[in-house]
Design a protein around this motif. Sequence first.
Motif, PDB file in Angstrom:
ATOM      1  N   PHE A  70      -7.198   5.806  -1.351  1.00 46.50           N
ATOM      2  CA  PHE A  70      -7.153   4.418  -0.905  1.00 46.50           C
ATOM      3  C   PHE A  70      -6.283   4.279   0.348  1.00 46.50           C
ATOM      4  CE2 PHE A  70      -5.081   0.270  -0.795  1.00 46.50           C
ATOM      5  CZ  PHE A  70      -6.196  -0.535  -0.606  1.00 46.50           C
ATOM      6  N   GLN A  71      -5.086   4.868   0.309  1.00 43.75           N
ATOM      7  CA  GLN A  71      -4.192   4.788   1.464  1.00 43.75           C
ATOM      8  C   GLN A  71      -4.860   5.375   2.712  1.00 43.75           C
ATOM      9  OE1 GLN A  71      -0.859   6.915  -0.220  1.00 43.75           O
ATOM     10  NE2 GLN A  71       0.337   5.034  -0.426  1.00 43.75           N
ATOM     11  N   ARG A  72      -5.469   6.518   2.565  1.00 45.49           N
ATOM     12  CA  ARG A  72      -6.109   7.201   3.691  1.00 45.49           C
ATOM     13  C   ARG A  72      -7.182   6.316   4.323  1.00 45.49           C
ATOM     14  NH1 ARG A  72      -7.886  11.412   0.858  1.00 45.49           N
ATOM     15  NH2 ARG A  72      -5.811  12.324   0.906  1.00 45.49           N
ATOM     16  N   ASN A  73      -8.020   5.728   3.489  1.00 41.72           N
ATOM     17  CA  ASN A  73      -9.093   4.879   3.996  1.00 41.72           C
ATOM     18  C   ASN A  73      -8.592   3.531   4.482  1.00 41.72           C
ATOM     19  OD1 ASN A  73     -11.949   6.119   3.641  1.00 41.72           O
ATOM     20  ND2 ASN A  73     -10.746   6.812   1.907  1.00 41.72           N
ATOM     21  N   PHE A  74      -7.584   2.999   3.832  1.00 44.55           N
ATOM     22  CA  PHE A  74      -7.060   1.697   4.233  1.00 44.55           C
ATOM     23  C   PHE A  74      -6.391   1.766   5.607  1.00 44.55           C
ATOM     24  CE2 PHE A  74      -3.872  -1.713   4.286  1.00 44.55           C
ATOM     25  CZ  PHE A  74      -4.694  -2.796   4.007  1.00 44.55           C
TER      26      PHE A  74
ATOM     27  N   VAL B 243       0.832  -1.201   0.000  1.00 45.71           N
ATOM     28  CA  VAL B 243       0.000   0.000   0.000  1.00 45.71           C
ATOM     29  C   VAL B 243       0.870   1.256   0.000  1.00 45.71           C
ATOM     30  CG1 VAL B 243      -1.765   1.288   1.276  1.00 45.71           C
ATOM     31  CG2 VAL B 243      -1.935  -1.195   1.083  1.00 45.71           C
ATOM     32  N   MET B 244       1.963   1.249   0.734  1.00 45.04           N
ATOM     33  CA  MET B 244       2.840   2.412   0.781  1.00 45.04           C
ATOM     34  C   MET B 244       3.605   2.623  -0.529  1.00 45.04           C
ATOM     35  SD  MET B 244       2.126   3.933   3.470  1.00 45.04           S
ATOM     36  CE  MET B 244       3.312   5.243   3.214  1.00 45.04           C
ATOM     37  N   ALA B 245       3.718   1.578  -1.346  1.00 42.34           N
ATOM     38  CA  ALA B 245       4.417   1.695  -2.625  1.00 42.34           C
ATOM     39  C   ALA B 245       3.576   2.416  -3.684  1.00 42.34           C
ATOM     40  CB  ALA B 245       4.818   0.315  -3.140  1.00 42.34           C
ATOM     41  N   LEU B 246       2.293   2.623  -3.396  1.00 39.84           N
ATOM     42  CA  LEU B 246       1.436   3.343  -4.343  1.00 39.84           C
ATOM     43  C   LEU B 246       1.897   4.795  -4.448  1.00 39.84           C
ATOM     44  CD1 LEU B 246      -2.038   1.947  -3.204  1.00 39.84           C
ATOM     45  CD2 LEU B 246      -0.706   1.255  -5.214  1.00 39.84           C
ATOM     46  N   ASP B 247       1.750   5.361  -5.619  1.00 33.50           N
ATOM     47  CA  ASP B 247       2.202   6.728  -5.905  1.00 33.50           C
ATOM     48  C   ASP B 247       1.390   7.757  -5.126  1.00 33.50           C
ATOM     49  OD1 ASP B 247       3.003   9.146  -6.990  1.00 33.50           O
ATOM     50  OD2 ASP B 247       2.397   8.655  -9.041  1.00 33.50           O
ATOM     51  N   GLU B 248       2.021   8.436  -4.188  1.00 28.47           N
ATOM     52  CA  GLU B 248       1.314   9.408  -3.356  1.00 28.47           C
ATOM     53  C   GLU B 248       0.856  10.640  -4.135  1.00 28.47           C
ATOM     54  OE1 GLU B 248       4.040  12.091  -0.832  1.00 28.47           O
ATOM     55  OE2 GLU B 248       5.181  10.242  -1.134  1.00 28.47           O
ATOM     56  N   PHE B 249       1.320  10.807  -5.365  1.00 31.05           N
ATOM     57  CA  PHE B 249       0.909  11.954  -6.175  1.00 31.05           C
ATOM     58  C   PHE B 249      -0.334  11.648  -7.011  1.00 31.05           C
ATOM     59  CE2 PHE B 249       5.417  12.533  -5.308  1.00 31.05           C
ATOM     60  CZ  PHE B 249       5.357  13.768  -4.664  1.00 31.05           C
ATOM     61  N   ASN B 250      -0.854  10.437  -6.891  1.00 34.56           N
ATOM     62  CA  ASN B 250      -2.070  10.031  -7.575  1.00 34.56           C
ATOM     63  C   ASN B 250      -3.226  10.128  -6.571  1.00 34.56           C
ATOM     64  OD1 ASN B 250      -4.212   8.035  -8.192  1.00 34.56           O
ATOM     65  ND2 ASN B 250      -2.949   7.608  -9.994  1.00 34.56           N
ATOM     66  N   GLU B 251      -4.251  10.908  -6.900  1.00 38.27           N
ATOM     67  CA  GLU B 251      -5.346  11.160  -5.959  1.00 38.27           C
ATOM     68  C   GLU B 251      -6.071   9.886  -5.538  1.00 38.27           C
ATOM     69  OE1 GLU B 251      -9.487  13.726  -5.549  1.00 38.27           O
ATOM     70  OE2 GLU B 251      -8.259  13.940  -7.353  1.00 38.27           O
ATOM     71  N   GLU B 252      -6.340   8.970  -6.473  1.00 38.39           N
ATOM     72  CA  GLU B 252      -7.018   7.721  -6.133  1.00 38.39           C
ATOM     73  C   GLU B 252      -6.196   6.898  -5.141  1.00 38.39           C
ATOM     74  OE1 GLU B 252      -7.885   5.803  -9.944  1.00 38.39           O
ATOM     75  OE2 GLU B 252      -9.947   5.609  -9.235  1.00 38.39           O
ATOM     76  N   TYR B 253      -4.896   6.839  -5.374  1.00 33.43           N
ATOM     77  CA  TYR B 253      -4.021   6.078  -4.476  1.00 33.43           C
ATOM     78  C   TYR B 253      -4.024   6.695  -3.077  1.00 33.43           C
ATOM     79  CZ  TYR B 253      -2.060   3.669  -8.586  1.00 33.43           C
ATOM     80  OH  TYR B 253      -1.873   2.910  -9.708  1.00 33.43           O
ATOM     81  N   ARG B 254      -3.972   8.030  -3.019  1.00 28.99           N
ATOM     82  CA  ARG B 254      -4.006   8.697  -1.710  1.00 28.99           C
ATOM     83  C   ARG B 254      -5.306   8.397  -0.982  1.00 28.99           C
ATOM     84  NH1 ARG B 254      -2.363  13.086  -4.638  1.00 28.99           N
ATOM     85  NH2 ARG B 254      -4.319  14.185  -4.245  1.00 28.99           N
TER      86      ARG B 254
END
Length: 157
Positions: free
Chosen positions: A74-78, A61-72
Amino acid sequence: MHLLSGEYDCKLDPKGRLVLPAKVKANLPEQSGNQLVLVRGFEPCLVLYPRSAWQVIHEKVMALDEFNEEYRQFQRNFFRGMTEVEFDNIGRFGLPGSMRRYAGIEKEAIIVGLGNRCEIWDPERYDEYLIKDQQSFSKLAQKFLTNDNPPAGGLAA
């Protein structure tokens, strides 16, 4: 390899604690010690990971691109509400109130071992999410377990 499996009926004590079933406790990886990670599930349940299994998921999950809104999102909710829990010498651990409310767990729970993790459910909600029709279950088994359809690489550890 440590395999968490089985279904266990549990009761919360007045302080909101559950006792980790002995068979689950015995199958935890040694390096986890008495520490586990508790997160909200995708369904209305809680998910309990041994630290070693959680580390694999966390890294994905942390490897997802933090500059992509969808990934952020997801990370926030996960990671929302993620907490480390420790169980005592008899296997008791606390379920935070916000987590119990999310899963609808009040006095009773079912702990379900799913290989690398356990889900903790309110018994009525758990029953709602199980497949009742054996034909539908059989079709899913055929879909996911035949050699023609290997499982897709998702977030599972």
